[in-house]
Design an enzyme around this catalytic site. Structure first.
Site, PDB file in Angstrom:
ATOM      1  CB  CYS A  70      -0.924   0.003   1.214  1.00 39.23           C
ATOM      2  SG  CYS A  70      -2.074  -1.391   1.205  1.00 39.23           S
ATOM      3  CG  ASP A  71      -0.630   4.548  -2.308  1.00 42.11           C
ATOM      4  OD1 ASP A  71      -1.470   4.606  -1.388  1.00 42.11           O
ATOM      5  OD2 ASP A  71      -0.931   4.718  -3.502  1.00 42.11           O
ATOM      6  CG  LEU A  72       2.866   8.015   1.596  1.00 40.11           C
ATOM      7  CD1 LEU A  72       3.466   9.360   1.185  1.00 40.11           C
ATOM      8  CD2 LEU A  72       3.204   7.697   3.037  1.00 40.11           C
ATOM      9  N   GLY A  99      -2.989   4.629   1.719  1.00 39.31           N
ATOM     10  CA  GLY A  99      -3.570   3.441   2.344  1.00 39.31           C
ATOM     11  C   GLY A  99      -4.204   2.474   1.368  1.00 39.31           C
ATOM     12  CB  ILE A 100      -5.389   2.504  -1.939  1.00 38.68           C
ATOM     13  CG1 ILE A 100      -4.625   3.626  -2.645  1.00 38.68           C
ATOM     14  CG2 ILE A 100      -6.623   3.047  -1.234  1.00 38.68           C
ATOM     15  CD1 ILE A 100      -5.408   4.344  -3.741  1.00 38.68           C
TER      16      ILE A 100
END
Length: 140
Positions: free
Chosen positions: A18-20, A22-23
């Protein structure tokens, strides 16, 4: 029931994918699709590493992805796949659905081909396997 797929593989999103926001990062979806393709090929008797050792390289030529909904850490999902041969191309239609609600997250078409001893060619082994596929039933 819908039987347009030849294979499906369930997986779960890991935190580090996940990226910053949250996905799941957009590039990670290609990893999911590739893993499902390799598992599918093994299931139909095509060993990717064995092909390579015999001078047959199955290579991706084009990737067309349409992102529909995001996956998040801990989500369970399924990659469903349908494959066919068209001339020198092997087409993999791959869709990712979140579980258990079957929400469509991604639609993809992966176009691949094969090089035999460095030359663009049809692999009879791959072609034969792809032309004899059973459909699976899904709940969507």
């Amino acid at each position: 029931m819908n039987s347009k797929y030849h294979y499906q593989l369930e997986m779960k999103v890991r935190d580090y994918e996940c990226d910053l926001q949250g996905i799941v990062n957009n590039s990670v979806y290609q990893n999911y699709l590739e893993h499902a393709r390799h598992e599918f090929l093994l299931k139909i008797g095509i060993d990717f590493a064995d092909l390579y050792n015999r001078g047959i390289m199955a290579v991706v030529a084009r990737v067309d992805l349409s992102y529909k909904n995001s996956l998040k850490s801990g989500d369970r999902f399924v990659v469903r796949l349908r494959a066919e041969q068209k001339g020198i191309k092997y087409l993999f239609y791959q869709d990712i659905y979140r579980l258990p609600d079957e929400k469509l997250c991604l639609k993809g078409i992966i176009t691949s081909t094969s090089l035999i001893n460095g030359r663009l060619a049809i692999s009879d082994e791959i072609a034969k396997a792809l032309n004899n596929l059973p459909n699976i039933e899904t709940k969507i």
